[in-house]
Design a protein around this motif. Structure first.
Motif, PDB file in Angstrom:
ATOM      1  N   UNK A 167       0.911  -1.129  -0.043  1.00  0.00           N
ATOM      2  CA  UNK A 167       0.064  -0.103   0.129  1.00  0.00           C
ATOM      3  C   UNK A 167       0.803   1.256  -0.108  1.00  0.00           C
ATOM      4  N   UNK A 168       1.939   1.216   0.751  1.00  0.00           N
ATOM      5  CA  UNK A 168       2.913   2.346   0.670  1.00  0.00           C
ATOM      6  C   UNK A 168       3.622   2.555  -0.512  1.00  0.00           C
ATOM      7  N   UNK A 169       3.954   1.575  -1.036  1.00  0.00           N
ATOM      8  CA  UNK A 169       4.662   1.456  -2.397  1.00  0.00           C
ATOM      9  C   UNK A 169       3.512   2.219  -3.517  1.00  0.00           C
ATOM     10  N   UNK A 170       2.103   1.767  -3.470  1.00  0.00           N
ATOM     11  CA  UNK A 170       1.142   2.242  -4.515  1.00  0.00           C
ATOM     12  C   UNK A 170       0.849   3.689  -4.078  1.00  0.00           C
ATOM     13  N   UNK A 171       1.097   4.006  -2.892  1.00  0.00           N
ATOM     14  CA  UNK A 171       0.549   5.589  -2.392  1.00  0.00           C
ATOM     15  C   UNK A 171       1.948   6.356  -2.859  1.00  0.00           C
ATOM     16  N   UNK A 172       3.051   5.934  -2.760  1.00  0.00           N
ATOM     17  CA  UNK A 172       4.151   6.563  -3.391  1.00  0.00           C
ATOM     18  C   UNK A 172       4.290   6.838  -4.797  1.00  0.00           C
ATOM     19  N   UNK A 173       3.828   5.886  -5.394  1.00  0.00           N
ATOM     20  CA  UNK A 173       3.582   5.717  -7.003  1.00  0.00           C
ATOM     21  C   UNK A 173       2.820   6.907  -7.404  1.00  0.00           C
ATOM     22  N   UNK A 174       1.375   6.880  -6.734  1.00  0.00           N
ATOM     23  CA  UNK A 174       0.540   7.873  -7.244  1.00  0.00           C
ATOM     24  C   UNK A 174       1.012   9.320  -6.948  1.00  0.00           C
ATOM     25  N   UNK A 175       1.786   9.489  -5.707  1.00  0.00           N
ATOM     26  CA  UNK A 175       2.270  10.855  -5.336  1.00  0.00           C
ATOM     27  C   UNK A 175       3.322  11.057  -6.275  1.00  0.00           C
ATOM     28  N   UNK A 176       4.154  10.363  -6.817  1.00  0.00           N
ATOM     29  CA  UNK A 176       5.101  10.681  -7.852  1.00  0.00           C
ATOM     30  C   UNK A 176       4.365  10.914  -9.315  1.00  0.00           C
ATOM     31  N   UNK A 177       3.533  10.455  -9.402  1.00  0.00           N
ATOM     32  CA  UNK A 177       2.642  10.568 -10.675  1.00  0.00           C
ATOM     33  C   UNK A 177       2.120  12.062 -10.591  1.00  0.00           C
ATOM     34  N   UNK A 216       2.129  18.060 -11.780  1.00  0.00           N
ATOM     35  CA  UNK A 216       2.335  19.311 -11.078  1.00  0.00           C
ATOM     36  C   UNK A 216       3.577  20.142 -11.753  1.00  0.00           C
ATOM     37  N   UNK A 217       4.510  19.309 -12.073  1.00  0.00           N
ATOM     38  CA  UNK A 217       5.472  20.033 -12.607  1.00  0.00           C
ATOM     39  C   UNK A 217       5.258  20.351 -14.099  1.00  0.00           C
ATOM     40  N   UNK A 218       4.325  19.414 -14.765  1.00  0.00           N
ATOM     41  CA  UNK A 218       4.109  20.184 -16.035  1.00  0.00           C
ATOM     42  C   UNK A 218       3.152  21.151 -16.156  1.00  0.00           C
ATOM     43  N   UNK A 219       2.382  21.211 -15.141  1.00  0.00           N
ATOM     44  CA  UNK A 219       1.367  22.450 -15.071  1.00  0.00           C
ATOM     45  C   UNK A 219       2.060  23.792 -14.851  1.00  0.00           C
TER      46      UNK A 219
END
Length: 262
Positions: A136-146, A151-154
């Motif tokens: 679950x932590x890995x999945x959440x980290x992956x979503x945060x990175x995405x 946000x960087x693009x915006x």
């Protein structure tokens, strides 16, 4: 390393170490994992607590009628009778006591075995919960990175923001397009879309000098930034209502549009 940790926790070495059945090499391995992995230390502490509970449970008095039942069962078995000797009573008493002790020992052993199996099962559950939590932590980290990448693009200074509002046919329609001509990327953020009949949907189009280019379907149920094709030299963006399965829809009237030229 997580695979190695999982393999250790499911190897039953902790249980053997707890009851003193490990070799010197195995003991060193167990102590290394306890000292270096909080998950193993926590599991070991839990096993110690459970063993203490088992020890207390094993001290429960045996029901008074067990020994009497055993003695009566032996007395009813006529086949075991032998020629009576002078010392027969004393020998029988010792035999009964030895048999009763053996039965009590067997009952206690079975009880401890059952408790140990429960501990093993509980330990495996704890291991699985630990790895589920890690997943679950890995999945959440992956979503945060995405999300961070989006946000960087915006926030890229080269990205241009275009707010597309609906006209009289779709007053509540509102979307935001982000176009970066340097990185050659386009994204659309659906904010609100008026509901349509089931056979219709919204499409976004890019207007070129000599033609219209379909960039895809807009769906309010997917309320997150959506990547759309980047079209070089596009003059405008427009949103149209199209009927599903209708391939001739580029001439439909737009319900929202915005120019991309300053």
């Amino acid at each position: 390393m997580e695979i190695k940790l999982h393999s250790f926790l499911t190897s039953n070495l902790l249980n053997k170490y707890l009851v003193g059945e490990t070799s010197m090499k195995e003991s060193k391995e167990v102590e290394y994992f306890i000292d270096n992995y909080p998950e193993v230390a926590s599991a070991y502490e839990k096993l110690q607590d459970n063993l203490e509970i088992i020890a207390k449970a094993g001290a429960v008095d045996v029901p008074n009628n067990i020994l009497q039942d055993i003695l009566e069962s032996l007395e009813d078995n006529n086949e075991t009778k032998v020629i009576q000797l002078v010392q027969n009573k004393r020998i029988s008493w010792y035999s009964y006591a030895a048999t009763a002790a053996a039965v009590l020992f067997a009952v206690s052993t079975f009880f401890l075995y059952q408790k140990n199996q429960n501990l093993v099962d509980e330990n495996n559950v704890v291991v699985e919960e630990i790895f589920d939590l890690r997943s679950d932590i890995d999945n959440n980290n992956s979503k945060l990175e995405e999300l961070s990448r989006e946000l960087m693009k915006l926030n890229d200074p080269d990205a241009k923001k275009y707010v597309i509002n609906g006209n009289e046919r779709a007053k509540n329609l509102k979307t935001v397009a982000y176009i970066n001509p340097v990185e050659k990327t386009s994204m659309i953020d659906v904010i609100t879309l008026p509901k349509l009949p089931k056979e219709q949907h919204y499409e976004i189009w890019a207007e070129m000098q000599d033609r219209m280019v379909n960039l895809g379907i807009l769906d309010e149920s997917n309320r997150k930034l959506k990547q759309i094709p980047y079209v070089e030299d596009a003059l405008a963006l427009s949103i149209k209502i199209s009927t599903k399965g209708d391939s001739i829809n580029q001439n439909n009237a737009a319900v929202a549009e915005i120019s991309l030229k300053d």
